[in-house]
Design an enzyme around this catalytic site. Structure first.
Site, PDB file in Angstrom:
ATOM      1  N   ARG A 360      48.095  30.184  33.048  1.00  8.84           N
ATOM      2  CA  ARG A 360      49.161  30.927  34.010  1.00  8.84           C
ATOM      3  C   ARG A 360      49.616  29.755  34.984  1.00  8.84           C
ATOM      4  NH1 ARG A 360      44.717  34.906  36.564  1.00  8.84           N
ATOM      5  NH2 ARG A 360      43.754  32.912  36.636  1.00  8.84           N
ATOM      6  N   ASP A 406      46.443  30.004  40.915  1.00  8.91           N
ATOM      7  CA  ASP A 406      46.707  30.107  42.425  1.00  8.91           C
ATOM      8  C   ASP A 406      47.491  28.722  43.111  1.00  8.91           C
ATOM      9  OD1 ASP A 406      45.709  32.544  42.911  1.00  8.91           O
ATOM     10  OD2 ASP A 406      43.821  31.720  42.838  1.00  8.91           O
TER      11      ASP A 406
END
Length: 468
Positions: A360, A406
């Site tokens: 991701r 993140d």
């Protein structure tokens, strides 16, 4: 507040082929002519029920591993203890949504006209059915969610009355709980509906909730950061992400493309993470999807889960303030070591399961390389990617020194003008509904029972292992 609807034309990229990847007998039901997801599910569920019944009858007593005492004290890491059909997280490979990696999803899921990133609608169809949807099936979901997006007046009033110092995630969770007034599942359960029908009302609630979440999230954003200005109209001809960014007040097409990617990749991360497990646990008590997902959002709000993307930007901002403009590798290395010696972690690095760079993170980095390669904050993030893993390996404490999702998401949001860091976890929450609620539907369809693991005291464990 009333929602008005406008109509504009929406065109999509050419239909992509249905790609069979499983041999579980389900895919034959998901034809290009079937656009109603509930009808597709109705055909799939008996097949899956029979598959699991047969599997359990043959292997129900089989052992699948041992449990160590360290696992009980260590957050139950690595314990095989629950079922999640929607995605699997491999420590080396990363997440796979129903067998598809993120790059594969980017290749085969439907996209918007002129866009390259997958539509979250397509990802939801994939999570629920295991099938790559056609463009028509993704379009059907877009229209369904636009039709269901209005909020009841009492939720709008509640959001308008919240104080400005109440965290966006607190508002988000409270509004989701308040939407429980609309629950089909709760009403039908109170009327005594047969348990074989639970999934149907779980499906309706899940579809309604997913549709309403961008409206809730946009209302919170406008109230807190745009002086309470109107979120505008729900456009039945726009996709889910386009309606969301429009309600937020962003008309930059590339920001909408980013949001499509963001809402897709944050959707699911198998069943053991805090938000997914919480939704499953609360749902196992037959709490409706609204209450179950609200509980999940309270978990997502924690700094060790969804709030981490906010903490990454706080740390990056402090780094820039302390070191100034362009930073040498040596200065950066010293700053990282000072962070670690101060008893803190480098936010955005490490993961409870992954032992490689989070895919991701990688797809967001590729988006940035293509669309904002000269952005100073992106250059800093790239520089950190080069240096942080080596420092963490040198320190010797991190099992995974590589960046997670993140470490990158906040930088992209900031570039397109969404700079309100406290709000970022709300965006995460809108996305996470896709995975949590797809699993919720299947939990009710499969009749999964109340989750009630056995707990032990330290004294009990000592007796069990014969410790002095």
């Amino acid at each position: 507040m009333s929602m008005f609807r406008t109509v504009t034309a929406r065109l999509y990229a050419p239909t992509k082929p249905l790609i069979p990847r499983f041999s579980n007998g389900l895919r034959k039901y998901a034809t290009q002519s079937q656009t109603d997801l509930k009808e597709v599910l109705a055909a799939m569920i008996p097949v899956k029920q029979e598959e699991i019944k047969s599997f359990r009858s043959q292997h129900g007593a089989s052992k699948i591993g041992d449990i160590q005492i360290d696992q009980l004290y260590g957050g139950m890491r690595g314990m095989k203890s629950m079922i999640c059909e929607t995605s699997v997280l491999d420590p080396e490979e990363g997440i796979r949504f129903r067998g598809l990696s993120i790059p594969e999803c980017q290749k085969v899921l439907p996209t918007a006209q002129g866009g390259e990133e997958p539509l979250p609608e397509g990802l939801f169809w994939l999570l629920v059915t295991g099938d790559v949807p056609t463009q028509e099936q993704a379009d059907w979901l877009s229209r369904q969610w636009a039709d269901r997006a209005d909020l009841p007046s009492h939720v709008v009033t509640m959001l308008d009355n919240f104080p400005n110092n109440l965290h966006p995630m607190s508002q988000f969770s409270a509004a989701i709980s308040a939407l429980n007034s609309e629950s089909n599942f709760a009403k039908k359960y109170a009327e005594g509906v047969h348990k074989s029908k639970y999934w149907e009302f779980a499906y309706e609630d899940s579809m309604d909730l997913i549709a309403k979440l961008p409206t809730v999230a946009a209302k919170i954003y406008r109230n807190l950061y745009r002086e309470g200005s109107s979120i505008g109209a729900i456009d039945p001809e726009k996709d889910w992400s386009a309606n969301f960014t429009s309600m937020l007040g962003y008309e930059e097409p590339m920001f909408t493309e980013l949001m499509r990617l963001y809402l897709t990749i944050h959707s699911d991360h198998e069943g053991g993470n805090v938000s997914a497990h919480t939704c499953h646990l609360v749902g196992s008590a037959l709490s409706d999807p609204y209450l179950s997902f609200a509980a999940a959002m309270n978990g997502l709000a924690g700094p060790l889960h969804g709030l981490a993307n906010q903490e990454v930007l706080v740390w990056l901002t402090k780094l820039q303030q302390d070191l100034g403009g362009e930073v040498s590798d040596e200065q950066l290395r010293d700053f990282i070591w000072n962070t670690l010696k101060g008893g803190q972690v480098v936010p955005g690095y490490g993961h409870a399961v992954l032992r490689k760079t989070d895919p991701r993170y990688t797809c967001q980095r590729e988006f940035a390389l293509k669309h904002l390669p000269d952005d100073p904050m992106f250059k800093l993030v790239s520089q950190l990617y080069k240096i942080v893993p080596g420092v963490l390996l040198e320190q010797g404490k991190a099992k995974n020194p590589w960046p997670n999702v993140d470490a990158h998401s906040g930088v992209l949001l900031q570039y397109y003008g969404c700079k309100e860091m406290q709000y970022y976890t709300v965006l995460f929450g809108v996305s996470r509904a896709l995975g949590c609620l797809a699993s919720y539907i299947w939990s009710r369809a499969l009749g999964l029972p109340l989750e009630r693991p056995k707990s032990m005291s330290t004294e009990g464990l000592k007796k069990l292992v014969g410790a002095q």
